[in-house]
Design an enzyme around this catalytic site. Structure first.
Site, PDB file in Angstrom:
ATOM      1  N   HIS A   1       7.627  -7.676  -3.811  1.00  0.00           N
ATOM      2  CA  HIS A   1       6.887  -7.762  -4.093  1.00  0.00           C
ATOM      3  C   HIS A   1       7.251  -9.745  -5.403  1.00  0.00           C
ATOM      4  O   HIS A   1       7.463  -9.270  -6.462  1.00  0.00           O
ATOM      5  CB  HIS A   1       6.536  -6.947  -4.984  1.00  0.00           C
ATOM      6  CG  HIS A   1       5.910  -5.305  -4.452  1.00  0.00           C
ATOM      7  ND1 HIS A   1       4.771  -5.451  -4.933  1.00  0.00           N
ATOM      8  CD2 HIS A   1       6.170  -4.174  -4.723  1.00  0.00           C
ATOM      9  CE1 HIS A   1       4.162  -4.651  -3.838  1.00  0.00           C
ATOM     10  NE2 HIS A   1       5.690  -3.513  -3.808  1.00  0.00           N
TER      11      HIS A   1
ATOM     12  N   GLU B   1       5.016 -10.821  -6.721  1.00  0.00           N
ATOM     13  CA  GLU B   1       3.350 -11.141  -7.773  1.00  0.00           C
ATOM     14  C   GLU B   1       3.992 -10.205  -9.246  1.00  0.00           C
ATOM     15  O   GLU B   1       3.897 -10.841  -9.663  1.00  0.00           O
ATOM     16  CB  GLU B   1       2.203  -9.904  -7.372  1.00  0.00           C
ATOM     17  CG  GLU B   1       2.309  -8.516  -7.392  1.00  0.00           C
ATOM     18  CD  GLU B   1       2.931  -8.581  -5.435  1.00  0.00           C
ATOM     19  OE1 GLU B   1       3.460  -9.592  -4.482  1.00  0.00           O
ATOM     20  OE2 GLU B   1       2.824  -7.115  -5.050  1.00  0.00           O
TER      21      GLU B   1
ATOM     22  N   GLY C   1       1.397  -1.018  -0.132  1.00  0.00           N
ATOM     23  CA  GLY C   1      -0.204  -0.258  -0.441  1.00  0.00           C
ATOM     24  C   GLY C   1       0.728   1.376  -0.070  1.00  0.00           C
ATOM     25  O   GLY C   1       1.963   0.706   0.168  1.00  0.00           O
TER      26      GLY C   1
ATOM     27  N   LYS D   1      -9.911 -10.834 -16.618  1.00  0.00           N
ATOM     28  CA  LYS D   1     -10.420 -11.425 -18.143  1.00  0.00           C
ATOM     29  C   LYS D   1      -9.797 -12.051 -18.478  1.00  0.00           C
ATOM     30  O   LYS D   1     -10.512 -12.985 -19.953  1.00  0.00           O
ATOM     31  CB  LYS D   1      -9.691  -9.799 -18.814  1.00  0.00           C
ATOM     32  CG  LYS D   1     -10.330  -9.960 -20.338  1.00  0.00           C
ATOM     33  CD  LYS D   1     -11.028  -8.370 -20.604  1.00  0.00           C
ATOM     34  CE  LYS D   1     -11.959  -8.661 -21.520  1.00  0.00           C
ATOM     35  NZ  LYS D   1     -12.466  -8.152 -22.485  1.00  0.00           N
TER      36      LYS D   1
ATOM     37  N   ASP E   1     -16.649 -11.059 -23.359  1.00  0.00           N
ATOM     38  CA  ASP E   1     -17.642 -11.056 -21.856  1.00  0.00           C
ATOM     39  C   ASP E   1     -19.148 -11.741 -22.225  1.00  0.00           C
ATOM     40  O   ASP E   1     -19.277 -12.532 -21.574  1.00  0.00           O
ATOM     41  CB  ASP E   1     -17.096  -9.700 -21.567  1.00  0.00           C
ATOM     42  CG  ASP E   1     -15.688  -9.555 -20.518  1.00  0.00           C
ATOM     43  OD1 ASP E   1     -14.636 -10.640 -21.232  1.00  0.00           O
ATOM     44  OD2 ASP E   1     -15.689  -8.635 -21.028  1.00  0.00           O
TER      45      ASP E   1
ATOM     46  N   CYS F   1       5.125  -6.108   1.352  1.00  0.00           N
ATOM     47  CA  CYS F   1       5.087  -4.737   1.847  1.00  0.00           C
ATOM     48  C   CYS F   1       4.798  -3.999   2.766  1.00  0.00           C
ATOM     49  O   CYS F   1       5.433  -4.521   4.448  1.00  0.00           O
ATOM     50  CB  CYS F   1       5.567  -3.679   0.340  1.00  0.00           C
ATOM     51  SG  CYS F   1       6.949  -4.904  -0.399  1.00  0.00           S
ATOM     52  N   TYR F   2       3.760  -2.969   2.753  1.00  0.00           N
ATOM     53  CA  TYR F   2       3.469  -2.283   3.850  1.00  0.00           C
ATOM     54  C   TYR F   2       2.233  -3.178   4.826  1.00  0.00           C
ATOM     55  O   TYR F   2       2.571  -3.894   5.961  1.00  0.00           O
ATOM     56  CB  TYR F   2       2.046  -1.780   2.841  1.00  0.00           C
ATOM     57  CG  TYR F   2       0.958  -0.831   3.945  1.00  0.00           C
ATOM     58  CD1 TYR F   2       1.533   0.766   4.783  1.00  0.00           C
ATOM     59  CD2 TYR F   2       0.110  -1.259   4.491  1.00  0.00           C
ATOM     60  CE1 TYR F   2       0.062   1.117   5.227  1.00  0.00           C
ATOM     61  CE2 TYR F   2      -0.648  -0.808   5.292  1.00  0.00           C
ATOM     62  CZ  TYR F   2      -0.811   0.402   5.948  1.00  0.00           C
ATOM     63  OH  TYR F   2      -1.549   1.154   6.174  1.00  0.00           O
TER      64      TYR F   2
END
Ligand code: XMP
Length: 528
Positions: A185, A187, A71, A384, A243, A98-99
Site C-alpha cells: 500500500h 497510500e 479490497g 474535510k 463545513d 494489492c487486490y
C-alpha cells in the site's frame, strides 16, 4: 430525523469538472478514500468510482490514469468484483494496488493463486530494474505489505521490477503501456516513500500537471453557484462548524446578500461559541445572519430524556421546526445550502440509503418537501482537510478552520443522562479547560477530537479536610484520519495531570477525572 431532505439535482459524481482526472476504482479497501485524498494532495483532481460505473459516465471525464484499489476479496472468488473493460480501453496508465494488482494480473492473462501464507506488515523491497514509478527513489524501500494471494504468472508484457524476501513480484510493470501493480500500500504512512510513488504515477506516468488548487476550486465553485442560483436567494443553516461556515462563505462570495444564514442557537454549544459564530459570520465575513436564541425550547424538549437516540431525535425535530419557521420568513428563497462532503456522497453511493447506522447523525438542514427548495452543495466533492484548505484560502480565522469536529446534538450527548442547563454549564467549564490546556501544550492540532463527558456517576473525594461527593468527568481524546476508526490519544502524563488538577479545582460539582482508553472500534468516539 425525518426523511425530508429535498433531492439533489446533481449527479452523485461530477464528471470531472473538465479537469485532468485520476479515477480510483473502489474494490472495497478501507484505504480507497485515502488513496483519493493522497492523489488530491498532489493537486490533481481525483474521483472515487464504483467498479460498475458505466462507460458513459467515464467518457465525460478527462481520465488521465486509473488506480485499482485494494479490497478484501480474492480475485478467483466467483463473486469477486472485476475491473470494467473501459479501464484497459481508455489507453491510459493503470496502477493496481494489492487486490487491484491481482486483478491486473488475472484480467490481462496472468495467473493468481493463494499464497502459502498471508504477508502482512512491514517489508523491504529491492528495485531490480529502473522504472518510472520508483524513479528518484532509493533502491531499497520500506513498504507496508498486505496480501494473501500471489502472482504465479505475470501477464504478457509484464516483468517484475522489484522484489521482497517473500514476494518475487513486489512490483510488476508493463513499462510500454504504463501499467503497474504493487503488492503493498503506497497510500499508508507505513510506506514512508509511498506518496513519492503516487506522485511519480500521477505526474510522470499519467502526465498531469497539478493545477487543481484551492484558488482554482474557489473560482470555479463561485461561478457554478452563480449559474445555479441565478438571481435567486439561498438559505443556509450555520452551525458554527467548519463545513457550514465554508459553504456559506463560498456562497456569499458568489451571491453576496442574497444568502441568508440561519443560526439556531440550541444552548448545547461550548463556551462563547454562539457569540463566535455570529462574530465570524456576521462581522468578519459580513454575511446576513439570523440569530435564533432557542435554548429554552431545546431544553424543554430534552427534559428528562436520557436515551441517546431519543435525545438526537428530539434535538433534530426541534431544529427542523425552528429552522423551518425561520426559513419561511425569508421571502422568495428557492435554494437551501448544505455542507455535504465527499465521504457522505461516497458512503450513500456505496450503501444506498437506509443502511444500518450505529448512531443517527443529525445533519443540519433537513426541511419539509413542501418548501420545495433546491440544494446547493458546494463542498460535495471535498474531503474535510480540503474544506479546511478552502476555508483558509477564503480568509476564515485559523482557530475556526482548525477547530475539532463538533456533533450536531452538541453537549447533550456528552452529558450522560438528564440534560439540564446546570449540568451543561458544568460540562462547558470543563470543556474550556480541556481546550485551553491541549492548545497550550501544543497537542490540540494533533488530535481529531478532545472533550469531556459529564458522567452520571457520583464518587467520593476529599478536598482539604472535607469529604466531597461529586460527579466523575471522563476525558476523551482521540486521533483519527476520519471518524470511522479512532485510537485513544497517548497524551503526555503532565498534560493529563494538569487537566485533572484544574478541572477538579475549578469546576464545582466534579471531583474526579478519568481517562477513556478505548479505541474505535470497539468503542465509539462519543459516549452516547
Ligand atoms: P462516533 O461517536 O459515532 O462519532 O464514533 C463519530 C464522529 O461523529 C460525531 N458524531 C456526530 N455528529 N451528529 C453529528 O453531527 C451526531 O449525532 C453525532 N454523533 C457523533 C462525533 O463527534 C465524531 O466526530
Amino acid at each position: 430525523m425525518p426523511d425530508s431532505t429535498p433531492p439533489s439535482t446533481i449527479d452523485p459524481h461530477d464528471p470531472g469538472k473538465g479537469h485532468p482526472t485520476i479515477v480510483v476504482l473502489d474494490f472495497g479497501s478501507q484505504y480507497s478514500m485515502l488513496i483519493t485524498r493522497r492523489v488530491r494532495e498532489l493537486n490533481t483532481y481525483c474521483e472515487l468510482l464504483a467498479p460498475d460505473t458505466p462507460r458513459e459516465t467515464v467518457e465525460k471525464i478527462d481520465v488521465r490514469g486509473v488506480i485499482l484499489s485494494g479490497g478484501p476479496g480474492s480475485v478467483y472468488d466467483e463473486a469477486a468484483p472485476r475491473a470494467p473493460a473501459w479501464v484497459f480501453e481508455l489507453g491510459v496508465p493503470v496502477l493496481g494496488i494489492c487486490y487491484g494488482m491481482q486483478l491486473l494480473a488475472q484480467q490481462l492473462g496472468g495467473r493468481v493463486g493463494p499464497g502459502t501464507e498471508r504477508e502482512y506488515g512491514p517489508a523491504t523491497i529491492e528495485r531490480e530494474k529502473e522504472n518510472a514509478l520508483l524513479g528518484g527513489l532509493p533502491g531499497s524501500l520500506e513498504v507496508w505489505m498486505s496480501h494473501g494471494d500471489r502472482i504465479e504468472e505475470m501477464p504478457p508484457g509484464f516483468e517484475s521490477v522489484a522484489t521482497s524476501p517473500n514476494s518475487p513480484v513486489a512490483v510488476m510493470a508493463d513499462l510500454e503501456r504504463g501499467y503497474y501493480g504493487l503488492q503493498f500500500h503506497p497510500e499508508v504512512v507505513h510506506t514512508p516513500r509511498g506518496q513519492d510513488m503516487l506522485r511519480n504515477f500521477v505526474r510522470e506516468i499519467c502526465g498531469t500537471s497539478g493545477d487543481w488548487t484551492a484558488g482554482q476550486f474557489i473560482d470555479e465553485t463561485v461561478a457554478e453557484i452563480q449559474e445555479q442560483v441565478g438571481d435567486g436567494k439561498v438559505i443556509c443553516g450555520l452551525s458554527g462548524g467548519v463545513d457550514s461556515t465554508v459553504a456559506a462563505a463560498l456562497i456569499h462570495r458568489a451571491i453576496g446578500d442574497r444568502l441568508v444564514c440561519i443560526f439556531v442557537d440550541n444552548g448545547l454549544l461550548r463556551v462563547d461559541e454562539a457569540e463566535q459564530v455570529v462574530k465570524t459570520a456576521g462581522q468578519h465575513l459580513e454575511m446576513n445572519v439570523v440569530h435564533v436564541a432557542a435554548e429554552d425550547e431545546f431544553l424543554a424538549n430534552l427534559a428528562e430524556v436520557t436515551n441517546p437516540e431519543t435525545k438526537r431525535v428530539r434535538i433534530g425535530n426541534t431544529f427542523v421546526r425552528i429552522f423551518e419557521r425561520e426559513a419561511r420568513k425569508v421571502e422568495g428563497a428557492r435554494f437551501l445550502a448544505q455542507g455535504t462532503l465527499y465521504p457522505d456522497v461516497i458512503e450513500s453511493a456505496r450503501h444506498g440509503a437506509g443502511s444500518a447506522k450505529i448512531k443517527t447523525h443529525h445533519n443540519v438542514g433537513g426541511l419539509p418537501e413542501d418548501m420545495d427548495l433546491e440544494l446547493v452543495e458546494p463542498l460535495r466533492f471535498l474531503f474535510k482537510d480540503e474544506v479546511r484548505r478552502i476555508g483558509e484560502a477564503l480568509g476564515l480565522p485559523r482557530e475556526m478552520v482548525w477547530r475539532h469536529p463538533f456533533p450536531g446534538p452538541g453537549l447533550a450527548i456528552r452529558v450522560i443522562g438528564d440534560v439540564t442547563k446546570e449540568r451543561l454549564d458544568t460540562l462547558r467549564m470543563a470543556d474550556r479547560i480541556i481546550a485551553e490546556e491541549t492548545q497550550a501544550a501544543g497537542v490540540y492540532d494533533d488530535l481529531w477530537q478532545c472533550f469531556g463527558v459529564l458522567t452520571d456517576t457520583k464518587t467520593v473525594g476529599v478536598m482539604g479536610d472535607y469529604r466531597t461527593y461529586g460527579y466523575a468527568l471522563a476525558l476523551r481524546a482521540v486521533t483519527a484520519d476520519d471518524a470511522m476508526t479512532a485510537d485513544w490519544a497517548r497524551l503526555p502524563y503532565d498534560v493529563l495531570a494538569r487537566l485533572s488538577t484544574r478541572i477538579v479545582n475549578e469546576v464545582p460539582g466534579i471531583n474526579r477525572v478519568v481517562y477513556d482508553i478505548t479505541s474505535k472500534p470497539p468503542g465509539t468516539i462519543e459516549w452516547e
